[in-house]
Design a protein around this motif. Structure first.
Motif, PDB file in Angstrom:
ATOM      1  N   PHE A  62      -3.931  58.027  40.032  1.00  0.00           N
ATOM      2  CA  PHE A  62      -3.220  56.892  39.982  1.00  0.00           C
ATOM      3  C   PHE A  62      -3.113  55.967  38.802  1.00  0.00           C
ATOM      4  CE2 PHE A  62      -7.363  55.111  41.730  1.00  0.00           C
ATOM      5  CZ  PHE A  62      -7.150  53.468  40.922  1.00  0.00           C
ATOM      6  N   GLY A  63      -2.151  55.094  38.699  1.00  0.00           N
ATOM      7  CA  GLY A  63      -2.676  54.492  37.451  1.00  0.00           C
ATOM      8  C   GLY A  63      -1.409  55.009  35.879  1.00  0.00           C
ATOM      9  N   LYS A  64      -1.725  55.433  35.092  1.00  0.00           N
ATOM     10  CA  LYS A  64      -1.114  55.807  33.982  1.00  0.00           C
ATOM     11  C   LYS A  64      -0.501  56.929  34.665  1.00  0.00           C
ATOM     12  CE  LYS A  64      -1.038  57.708  29.520  1.00  0.00           C
ATOM     13  NZ  LYS A  64      -2.196  58.436  28.784  1.00  0.00           N
ATOM     14  N   ARG A 145      -6.423  56.114  36.222  1.00  0.00           N
ATOM     15  CA  ARG A 145      -6.203  56.715  34.630  1.00  0.00           C
ATOM     16  C   ARG A 145      -5.667  55.450  33.757  1.00  0.00           C
ATOM     17  NH1 ARG A 145      -5.957  62.448  34.177  1.00  0.00           N
ATOM     18  NH2 ARG A 145      -7.610  63.065  35.709  1.00  0.00           N
ATOM     19  N   LYS A 146      -6.589  55.218  33.191  1.00  0.00           N
ATOM     20  CA  LYS A 146      -6.056  54.371  32.156  1.00  0.00           C
ATOM     21  C   LYS A 146      -4.964  54.379  31.075  1.00  0.00           C
ATOM     22  CE  LYS A 146     -11.656  52.762  32.722  1.00  0.00           C
ATOM     23  NZ  LYS A 146     -11.961  53.032  32.584  1.00  0.00           N
ATOM     24  N   CYS A 152     -12.370  59.956  27.930  1.00  0.00           N
ATOM     25  CA  CYS A 152     -11.815  61.406  28.621  1.00  0.00           C
ATOM     26  C   CYS A 152     -10.553  61.575  26.954  1.00  0.00           C
ATOM     27  CB  CYS A 152     -11.319  60.978  29.589  1.00  0.00           C
ATOM     28  SG  CYS A 152     -10.556  63.333  29.140  1.00  0.00           S
ATOM     29  N   LYS A 153      -9.957  60.099  27.015  1.00  0.00           N
ATOM     30  CA  LYS A 153      -8.257  60.323  25.894  1.00  0.00           C
ATOM     31  C   LYS A 153      -9.334  60.633  24.850  1.00  0.00           C
ATOM     32  CE  LYS A 153      -4.140  60.317  25.644  1.00  0.00           C
ATOM     33  NZ  LYS A 153      -3.937  61.978  24.844  1.00  0.00           N
ATOM     34  N   SER A 154     -10.395  59.726  24.373  1.00  0.00           N
ATOM     35  CA  SER A 154     -10.543  59.349  23.409  1.00  0.00           C
ATOM     36  C   SER A 154     -11.151  60.768  22.640  1.00  0.00           C
ATOM     37  CB  SER A 154     -11.641  58.468  22.745  1.00  0.00           C
ATOM     38  OG  SER A 154     -11.078  57.147  23.545  1.00  0.00           O
ATOM     39  N   HIS A 155     -12.094  61.095  23.873  1.00  0.00           N
ATOM     40  CA  HIS A 155     -12.383  62.867  23.593  1.00  0.00           C
ATOM     41  C   HIS A 155     -11.707  63.288  22.847  1.00  0.00           C
ATOM     42  CE1 HIS A 155     -16.373  61.667  25.230  1.00  0.00           C
ATOM     43  NE2 HIS A 155     -16.414  61.447  23.836  1.00  0.00           N
ATOM     44  N   GLU A 156     -10.294  63.857  23.485  1.00  0.00           N
ATOM     45  CA  GLU A 156      -9.707  65.018  23.151  1.00  0.00           C
ATOM     46  C   GLU A 156      -8.689  64.739  22.515  1.00  0.00           C
ATOM     47  OE1 GLU A 156      -7.247  64.080  27.435  1.00  0.00           O
ATOM     48  OE2 GLU A 156      -8.445  64.769  28.437  1.00  0.00           O
TER      49      GLU A 156
END
Length: 169
Positions: A62-64, A145-146, A152-156
């Protein structure tokens, strides 16, 4: 419940596992929600076999992002180790016995190191040692999901990869 922020998820988890005084430990994100039966059912399944690492059966985001999926059970779904070359079939939320958690520490994953996905690496390491990832029936993790601030997004975005694992030697 203990809280810590060492600036690295792997280091934080290792610290908390190191000071734990219980028979079982779990890793959870503080901004997520769980079905009311998650902890009791996970501990019950983990107690059945010292090799078990237990994950919620269903993930609902949920979220983004709004998605859902079922996490596989390594036994019932016959998850082969080669799957981990392409993807991480289990998220970071888990319950297992304290001895197993201490046996396999998490890898530090500072974004600037180029390494990431501490849970993916930990899942590969535990599988390489014969540990068994189980999906706990009828349990749910509601994962936020922020829009900003997701590790996780930073790593991706940074092109991170999981560290070397005994799984693939």
């Amino acid at each position: 419940m203990l809280e810590v922020n060492l600036g690295d998820l792997g280091e934080s988890r290792n610290h908390l596992i190191g000071v734990a005084e219980s028979d079982f430990v779990g890793t959870f994100d503080g901004d997520d929600y769980f079905s009311e039966n998650w902890i009791t059912q996970a501990v019950k399944l983990a107690a059945a076999n010292e090799l078990y690492i237990c994950h919620p059966e269903i993930i609902i985001t949920f979220g983004k992002e709004k998605q859902w999926w079922r996490q596989p059970d390594q036994i019932a779904d016959r998850v082969a180790k080669e799957v981990l070359l392409k993807l991480n079939p289990w998220n970071a939320c888990m319950v297992t016995n304290l001895a197993l958690a201490k046996e396999v520490p998490y890898q530090p994953v500072a974004v600037e190191s180029g390494l990431g996905f501490e849970d993916w690496h930990w899942n590969a390491e535990t599988m390489s040692l014969g540990k068994i990832h189980r999906s706990v029936p009828k349990t749910v993790r509601y994962e936020r999901r922020k829009v900003f601030g997701s590790l996780c997004k930073s790593h991706e975005d940074g092109g991170a990869t999981i560290g070397r694992s005994k799984m693939f030697d």
